[in-house]
Design a protein around this motif. Structure first.
Motif, PDB file in Angstrom:
ATOM      1  N   MET A 101       0.834  -1.196   0.000  1.00  0.00           N
ATOM      2  CA  MET A 101       0.000   0.000   0.000  1.00  0.00           C
ATOM      3  C   MET A 101       0.878   1.259   0.000  1.00  0.00           C
ATOM      4  N   ALA A 102       1.900   1.276   0.861  1.00  0.00           N
ATOM      5  CA  ALA A 102       2.791   2.433   0.926  1.00  0.00           C
ATOM      6  C   ALA A 102       3.507   2.645  -0.404  1.00  0.00           C
ATOM      7  N   ALA A 103       3.959   1.551  -1.007  1.00  0.00           N
ATOM      8  CA  ALA A 103       4.667   1.649  -2.282  1.00  0.00           C
ATOM      9  C   ALA A 103       3.745   2.164  -3.385  1.00  0.00           C
ATOM     10  N   THR A 104       2.497   1.743  -3.360  1.00  0.00           N
ATOM     11  CA  THR A 104       1.543   2.174  -4.390  1.00  0.00           C
ATOM     12  C   THR A 104       1.243   3.662  -4.261  1.00  0.00           C
ATOM     13  N   ILE A 105       1.037   4.137  -3.052  1.00  0.00           N
ATOM     14  CA  ILE A 105       0.802   5.569  -2.842  1.00  0.00           C
ATOM     15  C   ILE A 105       2.025   6.367  -3.282  1.00  0.00           C
ATOM     16  N   PHE A 106       3.199   5.879  -2.920  1.00  0.00           N
ATOM     17  CA  PHE A 106       4.430   6.570  -3.294  1.00  0.00           C
ATOM     18  C   PHE A 106       4.575   6.666  -4.802  1.00  0.00           C
ATOM     19  N   CYS A 107       4.377   5.546  -5.484  1.00  0.00           N
ATOM     20  CA  CYS A 107       4.490   5.547  -6.949  1.00  0.00           C
ATOM     21  C   CYS A 107       3.368   6.354  -7.595  1.00  0.00           C
ATOM     22  N   GLY A 108       2.198   6.371  -6.943  1.00  0.00           N
ATOM     23  CA  GLY A 108       1.094   7.162  -7.475  1.00  0.00           C
ATOM     24  C   GLY A 108       1.390   8.647  -7.435  1.00  0.00           C
ATOM     25  N   VAL A 109       1.953   9.108  -6.339  1.00  0.00           N
ATOM     26  CA  VAL A 109       2.374  10.510  -6.257  1.00  0.00           C
ATOM     27  C   VAL A 109       3.449  10.788  -7.297  1.00  0.00           C
ATOM     28  N   GLY A 110       4.399   9.865  -7.419  1.00  0.00           N
ATOM     29  CA  GLY A 110       5.459  10.029  -8.408  1.00  0.00           C
ATOM     30  C   GLY A 110       4.943  10.095  -9.824  1.00  0.00           C
ATOM     31  N   ALA A 111       3.879   9.358 -10.122  1.00  0.00           N
ATOM     32  CA  ALA A 111       3.315   9.360 -11.469  1.00  0.00           C
ATOM     33  C   ALA A 111       2.751  10.723 -11.846  1.00  0.00           C
ATOM     34  N   HIS A 112       2.387  11.531 -10.844  1.00  0.00           N
ATOM     35  CA  HIS A 112       1.899  12.884 -11.116  1.00  0.00           C
ATOM     36  C   HIS A 112       3.049  13.868 -11.310  1.00  0.00           C
ATOM     37  N   LEU A 113       4.251  13.430 -10.996  1.00  0.00           N
ATOM     38  CA  LEU A 113       5.424  14.298 -11.141  1.00  0.00           C
ATOM     39  C   LEU A 113       6.287  13.918 -12.335  1.00  0.00           C
ATOM     40  N   GLY A 114       6.206  12.676 -12.773  1.00  0.00           N
ATOM     41  CA  GLY A 114       7.028  12.232 -13.897  1.00  0.00           C
ATOM     42  C   GLY A 114       6.839  10.753 -14.140  1.00  0.00           C
ATOM     43  N   SER A 115       7.801  10.131 -14.797  1.00  0.00           N
ATOM     44  CA  SER A 115       7.742   8.699 -15.067  1.00  0.00           C
ATOM     45  C   SER A 115       8.866   8.007 -14.327  1.00  0.00           C
ATOM     46  N   ALA A 116       8.570   6.845 -13.768  1.00  0.00           N
ATOM     47  CA  ALA A 116       9.526   6.132 -12.924  1.00  0.00           C
ATOM     48  C   ALA A 116      10.707   5.615 -13.731  1.00  0.00           C
ATOM     49  N   THR A 216      29.048   0.142 -20.237  1.00  0.00           N
ATOM     50  CA  THR A 216      28.212   0.227 -21.434  1.00  0.00           C
ATOM     51  C   THR A 216      26.730   0.205 -21.093  1.00  0.00           C
ATOM     52  N   SER A 217      26.389   0.026 -19.811  1.00  0.00           N
ATOM     53  CA  SER A 217      24.995   0.077 -19.384  1.00  0.00           C
ATOM     54  C   SER A 217      24.546   1.535 -19.340  1.00  0.00           C
ATOM     55  N   LYS A 218      23.985   2.012 -20.442  1.00  0.00           N
ATOM     56  CA  LYS A 218      23.612   3.421 -20.538  1.00  0.00           C
ATOM     57  C   LYS A 218      22.207   3.650 -19.985  1.00  0.00           C
ATOM     58  N   PHE A 219      21.995   4.815 -19.468  1.00  0.00           N
ATOM     59  CA  PHE A 219      20.659   5.202 -19.059  1.00  0.00           C
ATOM     60  C   PHE A 219      20.551   6.711 -19.125  1.00  0.00           C
ATOM     61  N   ARG A 220      19.364   7.175 -19.379  1.00  0.00           N
ATOM     62  CA  ARG A 220      19.121   8.604 -19.521  1.00  0.00           C
ATOM     63  C   ARG A 220      18.606   9.186 -18.221  1.00  0.00           C
ATOM     64  N   SER A 221      19.015  10.409 -17.965  1.00  0.00           N
ATOM     65  CA  SER A 221      18.490  11.113 -16.801  1.00  0.00           C
ATOM     66  C   SER A 221      17.061  11.516 -17.091  1.00  0.00           C
ATOM     67  N   SER A 222      16.146  11.124 -16.225  1.00  0.00           N
ATOM     68  CA  SER A 222      14.759  11.491 -16.416  1.00  0.00           C
ATOM     69  C   SER A 222      14.088  11.561 -15.056  1.00  0.00           C
ATOM     70  N   ILE A 223      12.853  11.979 -15.025  1.00  0.00           N
ATOM     71  CA  ILE A 223      12.167  12.109 -13.753  1.00  0.00           C
ATOM     72  C   ILE A 223      11.914  10.726 -13.171  1.00  0.00           C
ATOM     73  N   GLY A 224      12.386  10.508 -11.980  1.00  0.00           N
ATOM     74  CA  GLY A 224      12.213   9.220 -11.331  1.00  0.00           C
ATOM     75  C   GLY A 224      11.893   9.415  -9.858  1.00  0.00           C
ATOM     76  N   MET A 225      11.444   8.356  -9.200  1.00  0.00           N
ATOM     77  CA  MET A 225      11.049   8.452  -7.810  1.00  0.00           C
ATOM     78  C   MET A 225      11.591   7.274  -7.010  1.00  0.00           C
ATOM     79  N   PRO A 226      12.822   7.353  -6.494  1.00  0.00           N
ATOM     80  CA  PRO A 226      13.313   6.267  -5.650  1.00  0.00           C
ATOM     81  C   PRO A 226      12.679   6.289  -4.269  1.00  0.00           C
ATOM     82  N   ASP A 227      12.553   5.121  -3.676  1.00  0.00           N
ATOM     83  CA  ASP A 227      11.960   4.974  -2.353  1.00  0.00           C
ATOM     84  C   ASP A 227      13.061   4.864  -1.312  1.00  0.00           C
ATOM     85  N   CYS A 228      12.728   5.034  -0.036  1.00  0.00           N
ATOM     86  CA  CYS A 228      13.717   4.814   1.026  1.00  0.00           C
ATOM     87  C   CYS A 228      13.217   3.760   1.993  1.00  0.00           C
TER      88      CYS A 228
END
Length: 228
Positions: A101-116, A216-228
């Motif tokens: 439940m906590a993870a879902t709320i956290f990711c839900g808030v993050g979805a309004h700010l950007g993409s994970a 060689t593991s490339k990744f782009r900087s984008s809006i993300g939401m790490p948890d603690c």
């Protein structure tokens, strides 16, 4: 080709150029207490999503309707991009939630700010900041898996979020600093270092790597939401 910048740019005067002393004087600009109606809305959206799906990694803004709180999160997104750059939300009763439940709320808030975006080499959407007894001297260890103090750093995302699930028995405080203010101070005190550090890179950016994976593991900087 990279080109050394001969002269540092001028002083940067934007809302993100704050000092801790100034920020402490105006907590109303960054310390927000969630209204009970906001909490109820978050819980309802999370419950609805979990009834339809268990994969929070694919959760989108459309999956997490927040009729009341959405306008504040839209303003928060603007604050993160063009304002002071941070905000603290309080009042979420995480003690009564399951981990899911906590993870879902956290990711839900993050979805309004950007993409994970994944938080580690294993591709995890959520990462936990806690001491698991890992060896800090091991080059593949992430420092947040140890009891060692983290130094100031930046993460490869436009937005970083932390959700406190349990208070640490000792320590655990999170500190923020304005990189804009750091630049302004360096420019004032040691412009020679600014000239030495600033470089121009190709617009596509350079390859980066995560601990435990090859460069060689490339990744782009984008809006993300790490948890603690």
């Amino acid at each position: 080709m990279r080109e050394i910048i001969d002269l540092p740019p001028g002083k940067i005067e934007i809302p993100a150029a704050w000092t801790g002393e100034d920020i402490a004087k105006h907590p109303q600009n960054w310390l927000i207490e969630l209204d009970p109606r906001d909490v109820a809305e978050l819980e309802l959206a999370a419950t609805g999503f979990l009834a339809r799906s268990q994969d929070i990694g694919n959760l989108t803004k459309a999956d997490f309707p927040l009729p009341r709180l959405a306008s504040h999160l839209a303003a928060l997104r603007e604050k993160l991009i063009a304002g002071i750059g941070f905000e603290v939300l309080r009042g979420l009763p995480v003690g009564r939630y399951s981990a899911q439940m906590a993870a879902t709320i956290f990711c839900g808030v993050g979805a309004h700010l950007g993409s994970a975006r994944s938080q580690n080499a294993q591709g995890h959407i959520l990462g936990h900041v806690r001491d698991i007894g890992a060896n800090a001297k091991d080059t593949t260890t992430r420092i947040y898996q140890t009891s060692e103090r983290q130094t100031f750093h930046t993460d490869s995302a436009d937005v970083v979020g932390l959700l406190c699930l349990r208070d640490a028995m000792q320590g655990g405080e999170s500190l923020l600093v304005s990189t804009v203010t750091i630049y302004n101070e360096m420019r004032k005190r040691r412009p020679d270092l600014v000239r030495r550090c600033l470089i121009r890179s190709p617009p596509t950016g350079a390859a980066r790597y995560r601990k435990g994976k090859s460069p060689t593991s490339k990744f782009r900087s984008s809006i993300g939401m790490p948890d603690c």
